[in-house]
Structures are given as C-alpha cells and as structure tokens.
Enzyme design. Structure first.
Site, PDB file in Angstrom:
ATOM      1  N   HIS A 306      44.692  33.509   5.860  1.00  0.00           N
ATOM      2  CA  HIS A 306      43.732  32.413   5.757  1.00  0.00           C
ATOM      3  C   HIS A 306      43.847  31.801   4.374  1.00  0.00           C
ATOM      4  O   HIS A 306      44.081  32.511   3.397  1.00  0.00           O
ATOM      5  CB  HIS A 306      42.303  32.929   5.976  1.00  0.00           C
ATOM      6  CG  HIS A 306      41.354  31.829   6.309  1.00  0.00           C
ATOM      7  ND1 HIS A 306      40.754  31.071   5.345  1.00  0.00           N
ATOM      8  CD2 HIS A 306      40.941  31.354   7.504  1.00  0.00           C
ATOM      9  CE1 HIS A 306      39.998  30.166   5.941  1.00  0.00           C
ATOM     10  NE2 HIS A 306      40.090  30.309   7.245  1.00  0.00           N
ATOM     11  N   ASP A 363      40.719  33.621  14.765  1.00  0.00           N
ATOM     12  CA  ASP A 363      41.464  33.340  15.993  1.00  0.00           C
ATOM     13  C   ASP A 363      42.146  34.567  16.582  1.00  0.00           C
ATOM     14  O   ASP A 363      42.705  34.492  17.667  1.00  0.00           O
ATOM     15  CB  ASP A 363      42.526  32.263  15.729  1.00  0.00           C
ATOM     16  CG  ASP A 363      41.880  30.914  15.456  1.00  0.00           C
ATOM     17  OD1 ASP A 363      40.895  30.605  16.146  1.00  0.00           O
ATOM     18  OD2 ASP A 363      42.339  30.200  14.554  1.00  0.00           O
TER      19      ASP A 363
END
Ligand code: CMC
Length: 427
Positions: A306, A363
């Site tokens: 991320h 996700d």
C-alpha cells in the site's frame, strides 16, 4: 506549534511555515515557494505532496490507524451501519435518530432512475466491464438531472448528494443484472439501505426476495470499510475534476474510472483471479511468491502493499475475520480462502516483503466474501465503488465548500528545447 523550515538556495535563505494537523502531522507550507525562490517541486506519484487540508479521514500508515471524522474504523465497522457512516463522512457528525430517518426518507424519495437510462444500458454488450458501464451511467445521469448545483445553497448541495446516494445503487444493481441476464429491478422503500441494495442485486424474477441477514450484515461492514480513505487515486481524481467546477456526477464518474485500475480498486478482482490461477496451477503458493519477488517478472502479489500503510491495513484485519465468520455461517468451504491464508503467512515471513513493509491490504480478502455472496468477479470493483461513494461525495463537498483552487500540478520539462519547424518534404 509555530515552526519554520529554512531553505538555502544560491546563497539565499528562505523561510517556510510548518503547518500541523490535529493528529500532529507536520507539513511544510510551500504555497509561496515558486514566487519567492523561482523553484518548483518534483514528486512523481505525489508520494510526499499534501494536496489539501481535510477534516474527513485520518490514517496513520505506520501505526495502521484509520479514522472517519475521528471515529476508529474498528468501532464503526462493529457498531454503525453504512448509512450512518455515509452521513458521518459527508456532514461530519453521526446522525441522531431523526436526522438518520430523514436522510433515508429523502434518499428513498430520489431512488427512481429515468426509464430512458435503460436504453443507454442496453447499448452496452453483455461483455462490457461493469466499471466502464457504471462510470458511463453515472455520467449519463447528468443528462437527466441537468441543472448545475449552486454550491452556496445548502439545500441544493444536500439534494445533489442525496440524489446520487439514491440512484447509484440502482445503477450498480442494473449493471450486475445486465451481466447476469436478469430483468432490471427497482428498490423497495420498506427495506433498509443496504438490504434494498441486496434485493435489487439478487432478487430473481419468479421468486420471492429472500432476505439473508448474514450477507446483508457482511455487505454493510464491507461498504463501511471502503467508505473513505483520504487522498487516494480515485478521491484525488474526484477532487481534481470537481476543482474545475465540473459537477458532482461528472466528478464521480471520473473517480470510478480511476478506481478501476488494478493498482487501486481493481485489485480486488485481480486478487481473486490470482488466487484462482494459483489454485488451477496446483496451489503452489511458493512458486507465485518467487514470481512476485523476481524483478524480471511483472507479476505482483495482488492485494499486498500500500502506498500509505507500512503496517497492517486495519481494514484487511477486519475483513479477514469477517470472511472467516461469513464463510463459516454460510457453510461455504472455499479452497481459495486457504490459498489466501497460506500466501499471507508466507509473505509476512518473507524478508522481501518484510523489508519493503508489504502487508495485505483491503482487497486481499474482500473478493473471497463477494464470491461467497454470488457476485461475479468483474463486479468486485463496482462493490468497492458503492462503498466509496459517500467518501467521494464528502471529499467533493469539502473541496467545493472550501472553495479550493483548480487542481493544476506543475512539471519539469525534459523535452526538446526550442527548434525550427522542418517542412514535410525535408523530413
Ligand atoms: N508484490 C511484489 N512486490 C511489491 C508489491 C507487490 N504487491 N507491492 C510493492 N512491491 C515492491 C515494489 O516492487 C518495490 O520494490 P523495490 O523497492 O525493490 O523497487 C517496493 O515494493 C515498493 O513498491 P512501490 O510500487 O514503489 O510502492 P507504491 O507505494 O508506489 O505502490 C501499490 C503501492 C499498492 C500500488 C503496490 O504495493 C502494488 O502494486 N500492490 C499490488 C496492487 C494492490 O494490491 N493494490 C491495492 C491497493 S489497496 C486498495 C486501494 O486503496 O486502492
């Protein structure tokens, strides 16, 4: 805290103020940098650029903290419902009972979508990716709601936001139903916001709608977890498009396109496709770990890493637990979940991932839940968009109410310097 940063350039010293956020984040205010020094900044991907001051969402990527308007994501996911969170994000405070009821009633009153919109949907082949369809339909809504919103009118702003919160789930459901070859359905104003979404998506033509509380509660939680994430790619897109004073629906449509990419919201689809490919390939997770680490191989471990989190993504922790519970409650034994857990374990122990602080993101597990609900893989990112809608709206509203200037970054030009035109016959 009042402090300054001194910059020395070509023998001259310049001072710039340091600004401090309410969670003690510090930033150099460089608004005057170019006018006083002649310099600009270079920051591809805006890794170090604060594009705005915002009072909506706080996240601390090092500590793995995420808060909407000061409330922790853990507490909201456990105690609030999606509509309350939407209200909180947009208006800044949790609604009381009357406010929430009014909000929901206003949404229900706006939830019809012009029948002509069906013709636009019909124009798409069934094979069209749902994100492209959704982005187009959201933009097409403008044609049926053409008046521009006077942002200094609280009432007009309110109804613009309510209108899209009402119509967007219908568009999402229609997109899914088209994909599945089901007749288009409208909502039922006796149902809760998320329950109604569930009904619009799943009601079969010749069957009574079957309410499934496990799925509805899990969906509610997933939507809350996706509802905002400060200045990510799609949100920045919504703000930058809106900063030209393009309307709310046009800004949202652009945000949907930005979310589509596999490095952003499209990762949920990519994760599931990756897990399915690993399963089909015999479940050899180590082989895919090696591919992810190989710099000559474009493969990346989707659902890992991320831009901001250099620690566990708090949303991933909640989703992993919820996925375990939901699959158990629904009696689903999905081998894909086992592959995901194996990959996660291997990655968290692997020096490549440890060194780069790559953790599972939101996700990584969400697709496993969507799959358990019977949502086609290509629709996963649409579900992300459905959750992110209140965040985009809140960010657009904040940007317009603060009267932010048009977003327009600079560049460092590295092309040809001035040269003379060469006529065609001499080239
Ligand atoms: N698999 C393998 N290596 C990775 C991965 C990954 N998923 N993510 C980052 N790296 C490596 C990358 O190769 C680089 O290595 P090196 O330093 O040797 O060059 C290092 O880690 C830093 O990566 P980066 O690409 O510079 O980091 P970034 O902040 O620009 O990108 C990211 C963040 C999310 C785009 C990236 O981690 C990624 O592509 N992840 C997979 C896609 C994904 O899951 N996206 C969903 C993000 S969360 C949902 C959302 O909010 O959008």
């Amino acid at each position: 805290m009042a402090d300054k940063v001194t910059l020395e350039f070509q023998g001259k010293k310049y001072e710039f103020p340091v600004v401090e956020g309410t969670e003690k984040e510090l930033a150099i205010d460089i608004k005057t940098l170019r006018s006083v020094t002649g310099l600009t900044t270079l920051d591809p991907g805006y890794k170090n650029t604060g594009s705005c001051e915002s009072a909506i969402t706080f996240l601390d990527g090092e500590k793995g903290i995420l808060q909407y308007r000061g409330y922790s994501i853990e507490e909201l996911a456990e105690k609030a419902d999606f509509l309350e969170v939407a209200y909180l994000l947009i208006f800044g405070e949790l609604p009381n009972k009357e406010q929430l009821e009014k909000f929901h009633t206003d949404i229900k009153n706006e939830s019809h979508v012009d029948e002509e919109m069906k013709k636009i949907l019909d124009g798409f082949p069934k094979s069209a990716h749902p994100m492209g369809v959704l982005s187009s339909l959201t933009n097409a809504l403008i044609a049926f709601n053409p008046s521009s919103v006077n942002v200094s009118s609280e009432k007009e702003m309110y109804y613009a936001m309510v209108r899209i919160l009402a119509k967007f789930p219908v568009l999402v459901a229609w997109t899914l139903r088209k994909k599945k070859g089901l007749p288009l359905d409208y909502g039922d104003d006796t149902l809760g916001y998320v329950e109604n979404i569930h009904k619009m998506m799943f009601k079969r033509p010749n069957h009574q709608y079957e309410k499934n509380d496990i799925v509805i509660n899990a969906l509610d939680k997933l939507l809350i977890l996706h509802a905002d994430h400060e200045q990510n790619c799609s949100t920045s897109t919504v703000r930058i498009v809106g900063s030209s004073h393009a309307g709310l629906f046009a800004s949202l449509s652009a945000g949907i396109s930005a979310l589509w990419g596999p490095l952003h919201g499209g990762a949920n689809q990519a994760v599931l496709e990756m897990l399915e490919a690993i399963e089909a390939d015999g479940g050899d997770t180590e082989k895919y770990m090696a591919k992810a680490k190989d710099k000559n191989d474009p493969f990346r471990l989707m659902g890992f890493g991320h831009r901001v989190y250099k620690n566990f993504d708090p949303r991933a922790k909640i989703i992993k637990k919820a996925a375990d519970e939901v699959l158990n409650d629904l009696g689903i034994d999905d081998p894909i979940l086992e592959i995901a857990k194996k990959l996660e374990k291997e990655a968290l122990e692997d020096p490549y991932f440890v060194k780069r602080k790559l953790y599972p993101n939101v996700d990584f597990y969400s697709g496993i839940m969507y799959r358990a609900f019977g949502i086609p893989t290509e629709m996963f990112t649409v579900m992300f968009a459905l959750g992110r809608l209140p965040g985009w709206i809140a960010q657009w509203r904040e940007m317009r109410l603060r009267n932010e200037p048009i977003g327009r970054p600079r560049q460092i030009y590295v092309g040809e310097t001035k040269r003379s035109f060469v006529p065609l016959e001499k080239r």
